[in-house]
Structure formats: C-alpha cells, structure tokens
Write a protein that holds these residues in place. Structure first.
Motif, PDB file in Angstrom:
ATOM      1  N   THR A  30       0.840  -1.207   0.000  1.00 39.02           N
ATOM      2  CA  THR A  30       0.000   0.000   0.000  1.00 39.02           C
ATOM      3  C   THR A  30       0.869   1.249   0.000  1.00 39.02           C
ATOM      4  OG1 THR A  30      -1.805  -1.114   1.161  1.00 39.02           O
ATOM      5  CG2 THR A  30      -1.765   1.284   1.262  1.00 39.02           C
ATOM      6  N   VAL A  31       0.590   2.140  -0.925  1.00 38.84           N
ATOM      7  CA  VAL A  31       1.268   3.440  -0.971  1.00 38.84           C
ATOM      8  C   VAL A  31       0.442   4.421  -0.153  1.00 38.84           C
ATOM      9  CG1 VAL A  31       2.054   5.330  -2.438  1.00 38.84           C
ATOM     10  CG2 VAL A  31       2.215   2.951  -3.244  1.00 38.84           C
ATOM     11  N   VAL A  32       1.031   4.943   0.908  1.00 40.24           N
ATOM     12  CA  VAL A  32       0.322   5.849   1.818  1.00 40.24           C
ATOM     13  C   VAL A  32       0.748   7.286   1.539  1.00 40.24           C
ATOM     14  CG1 VAL A  32       0.012   6.543   4.222  1.00 40.24           C
ATOM     15  CG2 VAL A  32       0.061   4.110   3.621  1.00 40.24           C
ATOM     16  N   GLU A  33      -0.225   8.134   1.309  1.00 39.36           N
ATOM     17  CA  GLU A  33       0.001   9.566   1.186  1.00 39.36           C
ATOM     18  C   GLU A  33      -0.798  10.281   2.271  1.00 39.36           C
ATOM     19  OE1 GLU A  33      -0.256  11.301  -2.913  1.00 39.36           O
ATOM     20  OE2 GLU A  33      -1.324   9.418  -3.267  1.00 39.36           O
ATOM     21  N   ALA A  34      -0.333  11.458   2.649  1.00 42.16           N
ATOM     22  CA  ALA A  34      -1.108  12.279   3.583  1.00 42.16           C
ATOM     23  C   ALA A  34      -0.987  13.736   3.154  1.00 42.16           C
ATOM     24  CB  ALA A  34      -0.618  12.104   5.006  1.00 42.16           C
ATOM     25  N   ALA A  35      -2.061  14.477   3.370  1.00 37.90           N
ATOM     26  CA  ALA A  35      -2.088  15.881   2.978  1.00 37.90           C
ATOM     27  C   ALA A  35      -2.958  16.652   3.947  1.00 37.90           C
ATOM     28  CB  ALA A  35      -2.634  16.021   1.554  1.00 37.90           C
ATOM     29  N   ASN A  36      -2.816  17.958   3.920  1.00 32.46           N
ATOM     30  CA  ASN A  36      -3.710  18.843   4.670  1.00 32.46           C
ATOM     31  C   ASN A  36      -3.966  20.095   3.861  1.00 32.46           C
ATOM     32  OD1 ASN A  36      -0.787  19.208   6.236  1.00 32.46           O
ATOM     33  ND2 ASN A  36      -1.740  21.157   5.724  1.00 32.46           N
TER      34      ASN A  36
END
Length: 220
Positions: A30-36
């Motif tokens: 799984t490729v995990v990205e995070a943003a805000n």
C-alpha cells in the motif's frame, strides 16, 4: 493500492504523524500519502472548527480525485468528528472512511462495547452524536481530557492524564475497549493498550486497514 489520508487542519506535524501511523499499519504494497489544506483551522476542537474546515478539506479531496495519474484507491478523513464525510462520499468514486466511524465499528466488532476519550469538552456532544449514529448500543461513555489538540501532538507526556482518563472511563462504564477520539492521540494507542490491558482503538489505524479491505470491492 494507493491510500490518501487528509488531515482537515493545517498543522503539518499532525499530518506527518498521521502518515507515519497509517504507513506502519498498512500492507507493504500500500502506498500511503497524507495531505492537509493550506487554509482553515490549525486544530479542530469545536463544531465551528469542523464547519470551517470542510470546504478546504473537500478541495483537497476533489483535486486528488481528478488526478489522471496515481489517483487514490481509497481516502481517509483523519479527524475524529468525521467532517465532510457524506460530502466527500458524494464527490468521489472510491471508498471514503472517517476515523470515528472506522474506530467505533472496529471497537464494536472487537470488544462489543467501548468508551471514547477525546480532547476538548466542546467535542463531547459530537462524539455522542456519531456514536449514536454509527454504533447505537456499543458506546457507553464519552470523556474529554481537556488538553488542546496541538499540545497532545507536541507533548508526549500528555499520555499520563490521557491514561488516567481511559482508566476512569473503563472503571466507570464497564466498557471493554477505548476509542481514542483525536488523531493526535494515535501514537499512544499501543502503549495504552499494554498498560490498561484492553484494546485501545486508534481511528487512523482502523480506517487504514478497513480501506485496504474495501478498495478492491469498488468498481473502478
């Protein structure tokens, strides 16, 4: 699969912690990205904060869903109030999970009953509202430690009063697990579980694992 977690507040350190927690829980593939968002509240501690964050949160999700390359297969709204959840589901053609819904269902399936320990007292009514909607008979109490979210994020020593409150909730309610009602508490889940001897459910981990299970069920 590709998973995008969106922290609806603008505090980058919380986004980094959310990404780290999700990556630790996710499958190796799984490729995990995070943003805000770059606009909105720095922390979400009231109904007003939730309402203010939603337009900017949906903008981040909309732009991700419009990608022609590396479009996420699932999304997580990483705020315990699940702000904008229904709007996001209407906007996107992939699973969208809120961390409160994921955590409450996981706690119900795992332990049968739970108490919620959240940050500020202003968020307690929202915690009850979500619990009655998602798991009407499983939530036995909602408690606030009244420690601001940004302090929880920055100060590892806040685990002590949070642990005391978790212990109080378990003793008072007779519940069999704790749902942590704040994404900034995520790093405390494992040490609290070892300390208290019951499942301590972090919504970021619960939503990550549920997203991995649900994404293959969605036609794309």
């Amino acid at each position: 699969m590709r998973l995008l977690l969106v922290n609806p507040n603008t505090t980058a350190s919380m986004t980094s912690a959310i990404a780290a927690g999700a990556a630790a829980a996710a499958r190796p593939t799984t490729v995990v990205e995070a943003a805000n968002p770059d606009r909105g509240p720095a922390s979400i501690e009231s109904d007003d904060d939730e309402h203010r964050c939603v337009p900017y949160l949906l903008d981040v999700l909309r732009h991700a869903g419009e990608r022609t390359k590396d479009r996420p297969d699932a999304y997580v709204i990483a705020c315990f109030g699940d702000p904008g959840l229904e709007g996001a589901r209407a906007l996107l053609d992939a699973p969208v999970l809120g961390i409160a819904q994921a955590a409450m269902h996981a706690a119900t399936l795992l332990a049968g009953t739970f108490s919620v320990v959240t940050s500020m007292s202003a968020t307690v009514p929202r915690g009850w509202q979500l619990a009655k909607s998602y798991t009407p008979h499983a939530c036995l109490g909602v408690y606030a430690c009244d420690i601001p979210v940004l302090r929880i994020d920055a100060d590892p020593h806040t685990i002590e009063p949070i642990a005391d409150l978790c212990e109080h909730a378990l003793r008072t309610d007779g519940s069999r697990s704790i749902v942590l009602g704040c994404a900034a508490m995520a790093r405390f889940a494992q040490p609290l579980s070892r300390r208290l001897g019951v499942p301590i459910i972090d919504g970021v981990v619960a939503a990550t694992r549920l997203a991995e299970a649900l994404a293959p069920l969605t036609p794309r």
